[in-house]
Design an enzyme around this catalytic site. Structure first.
Site, PDB file in Angstrom:
ATOM      1  N   ASP A 197       0.762  -1.227  -0.010  1.00 27.80           N
ATOM      2  CA  ASP A 197      -0.129   0.153  -0.003  1.00 27.80           C
ATOM      3  C   ASP A 197       0.791   1.153   0.007  1.00 27.80           C
ATOM      4  OD1 ASP A 197      -2.582   1.150   0.327  1.00 27.80           O
ATOM      5  OD2 ASP A 197      -3.228  -0.511   1.131  1.00 27.80           O
ATOM      6  N   ASP A 240      -3.372   4.394  -2.382  1.00 37.34           N
ATOM      7  CA  ASP A 240      -4.606   4.892  -1.348  1.00 37.34           C
ATOM      8  C   ASP A 240      -4.917   6.570  -2.031  1.00 37.34           C
ATOM      9  OD1 ASP A 240      -6.243   4.414   0.934  1.00 37.34           O
ATOM     10  OD2 ASP A 240      -5.353   6.326   1.479  1.00 37.34           O
ATOM     11  N   GLU A 279      -6.593   3.677  -5.917  1.00 40.46           N
ATOM     12  CA  GLU A 279      -7.967   3.778  -5.493  1.00 40.46           C
ATOM     13  C   GLU A 279      -8.402   5.350  -5.897  1.00 40.46           C
ATOM     14  OE1 GLU A 279     -10.079   3.502  -1.164  1.00 40.46           O
ATOM     15  OE2 GLU A 279      -8.145   4.549  -1.327  1.00 40.46           O
ATOM     16  N   HIS A 332     -11.256  -4.053   2.489  1.00 46.04           N
ATOM     17  CA  HIS A 332     -11.027  -3.518   3.917  1.00 46.04           C
ATOM     18  C   HIS A 332     -11.932  -2.423   4.222  1.00 46.04           C
ATOM     19  CE1 HIS A 332      -8.485  -0.798   1.822  1.00 46.04           C
ATOM     20  NE2 HIS A 332      -8.450  -0.004   2.765  1.00 46.04           N
ATOM     21  N   ASP A 333     -12.379  -1.621   3.092  1.00 42.38           N
ATOM     22  CA  ASP A 333     -13.471  -0.622   3.323  1.00 42.38           C
ATOM     23  C   ASP A 333     -14.968  -0.998   2.930  1.00 42.38           C
ATOM     24  OD1 ASP A 333     -11.605   1.130   4.383  1.00 42.38           O
ATOM     25  OD2 ASP A 333     -11.046   1.830   2.071  1.00 42.38           O
TER      26      ASP A 333
END
Length: 564
Positions: A98, A199, A257, A333-334
């Site tokens: 990440d 991210d 993302e 994860h979100d």
């Protein structure tokens, strides 16, 4: 279309805190991941995406980084990380890390210096502004509720944080900041990683002057300012610079993302000639069961229509075909668990989990599996708000219940359906205590259904969701048409069955998925001769069909192939 390893591979996302605890402290760790690499290899995945394991005070579970070149103590040491990477590569798998560089932690040394004085050399590493009329510099709302600005008494100015107040935004207008980021990326790529998941990367460029957002919600003091920081004016410039300074010197994949991105943006960002990313995560299909423009935002809950899902997925498939590349996902994860969200986790748990896997993994793009998705892990309903750990959940609850006096049960329901902790309960390895995740009480409670939904039980069941995933991954890898083939939607208005074809050099595949709990007769287009086709996989036992009409059972999925 150029062949690439990251187009043909399958990605598995590991959320380290909840994956596997090797030392009995209730927190997943790097050695725990290394212990499970054979499981992941056996599943058939090629690429591991690791959510942040960098040093962090954990305000937002590692997405607030205080040292980009160090490992969080709870997860282990740099030696543990290097050993994990070596073991991943030994199994001919790859590792994607990440990259969180829209913001850092407020405990990062850069910010600690930055807030000391207005003339500190690090002051301009972040976005500082004077207030206006005794209030914040502008009216932007944070992603996590409240103002996107926080007042710092030491220097009498505000700093920008699009997320929590412990996640100050980095100032990408500062060339030194950008160079720090590129140097850090090179540090990790030199260690041997195979790419980055970036991210909220399309938020790094802000409109000069940081003007007020348009008032679209008169009930709120703070307003959504996305027009001033989503796909900002210098985004492509910054990304091109990143490629020149770092990425182009390595054989790596990048997935951005990119909230609020549209298909035309995605095509530009991932264009094989002029793009800046291998692929992007889009969110259109993740907003299908809510109303992001409403006062509740992501927490709104409404019924969704299959025709809308078709419209969204097809738009992305056709817009990027021959230009760029899609990422394919239903969970991360979100996001809530997909079988609870789009399937039937009660009556048709196994069937709908398999159907959903078939539906999304065989489109054009790189499929992502989120840990536990391969066994059909479900949403959870904790008894108390105190059992939740996510800062976003607590901010939402406090704003709605504590401050506005809204009905507690109504807000808890929205958390049950949309909360991020649905995806963060410990991985369910077995029916042993704490689901085999740890010998100690985990940092967040285990979903009570671990006794019936777990890896050990499914490894022993030939018809399990886990074994179906293994077979599905093999089917995709064995047929180029399911990787590189063009996509065509069938019956766009049908609210029960999602059917589409893939076609490549005279090879044609048909994917049919029944999204209902009813048996349905589905007539296949004459352009695909089902009677002459080879059945590649399905989530029910094979049955002979006559005349091109498929008799689909509840949540049934089938895949056929024919050479024309």
């Amino acid at each position: 279309m150029e062949r690439k390893w990251w187009k043909e591979g399958v990605v598995y996302q590991v959320y380290p805190r909840s994956f596997n605890d090797s030392n009995g402290d209730g927190i997943g760790d790097l050695r725990g991941i290394t212990q499970k690499l054979d499981y992941l290899k056996d599943l058939g995945v090629d690429i591991l995406w690791l959510s942040p394991v960098y040093e962090s005070p954990n305000d937002d579970n590692g997405y607030d980084i205080s040292n980009y070149r160090a490992i969080m103590e709870e997860f282990g040491t740099m030696e543990d990380w290097e050993n994990m990477l070596e073991e991943i590569h030994k199994r001919e798998m790859r590792l994607v890390m990440d990259l969180v560089v829209n913001h850092s932690s407020d405990e990062h040394a850069w910010f600690q210096e930055s807030r000391k004085s207005k003339d500190n050399p690090y002051r301009d590493y972040y976005i500082w502004r004077d207030g206006k009329n005794g209030a914040e510099p502008n009216n932007w709302v944070s992603f996590f509720s409240g103002s996107a600005w926080d007042y710092d008494e030491a220097t009498g100015q505000y700093y920008l944080h699009l997320f929590t107040d412990k996640q100050p935004d980095l100032n990408w207008e500062n060339e030194q900041v950008r160079q720090e980021v590129y140097d850090m990326m090179n540090f990790w790529m030199d260690k041997g990683i195979d790419g980055f998941r970036m991210d909220v990367i399309n938020l790094i460029s802000k409109t000069p002057g940081l003007p007020n957002a348009e008032v679209t919600n008169k009930d709120n003091k703070y307003q959504w300012g996305g027009e001033h920081f989503v796909n900002g004016p210098r985004f492509m410039e910054f990304m091109n610079e990143m490629n020149e300074q770092a990425l182009k010197h390595y054989d790596v994949m990048t997935v951005g993302e990119t909230p609020m991105v549209k298909p035309e943006d995605g095509a530009a960002f991932t264009d094989e000639e002029s793009g800046v990313l291998s692929m992007v995560f889009q969110f259109d299909h993740m907003e299908i069961d809510g109303d992001p423009g409403s006062q509740e935002g992501k927490w709104s809950v409404k019924p969704w229509k299959l025709s809308k899902m078709k419209e969204i997925m097809t738009d992305w498939q056709t817009s990027l075909n021959g230009k760029g590349w899609n990422s394919l996902y239903l969970e991360n994860h979100d996001q809530p668990r997909s079988v609870s969200r789009f399937g039937d986790a009660e009556e048709y748990h196994k069937e709908s989990a398999k159907m959903l896997a078939t539906f999304y993994q065989l489109m054009q793009g790189t499929p992502y599996i989120y840990q536990g998705q391969e066994i059909g892990m479900t949403n959870v309903q904790f008894d108390s708000i105190e059992d939740y750990r996510d800062v976003e959940i607590h901010n939402w609850y406090n704003e709605q219940v504590t401050e506005r006096g809204k009905d507690k049960q109504e807000i808890m329901h929205s958390i049950f359906v949309k909360g991020r902790d649905n995806a963060r309960t410990p991985m369910q390895w077995s029916d042993e205590n704490y689901a085999g995740f740890s010998d100690a009480e985990p940092w967040i409670k285990v979903n009570p259904n671990y006794t019936s939904i777990n890896v050990k039980q499914q490894q022993e069941d030939e018809e399990s969701i886990l074994n179906y995933y293994k077979e599905l991954i093999k089917v995709r890898k064995n047929h180029d048409v399911l990787i590189y083939g063009s996509y065509q939607l069938l019956d766009p208005e049908d609210e029960q069955v999602y059917a589409y074809t893939r076609e490549l050099d005279g090879d044609k595949a048909l994917i049919v998925a029944n999204f209902t709990n009813e048996a349905i007769d589905y007539s296949v287009s004459e352009s695909f001769p089902v009677e002459q086709a080879e059945r590649l996989i399905g989530n029910y036992p094979s049955e002979q069909e006559e005349g091109g009409t498929l008799q689909l059972k509840p949540y049934e999925a089938r895949v056929y192939r024919v050479q024309t």
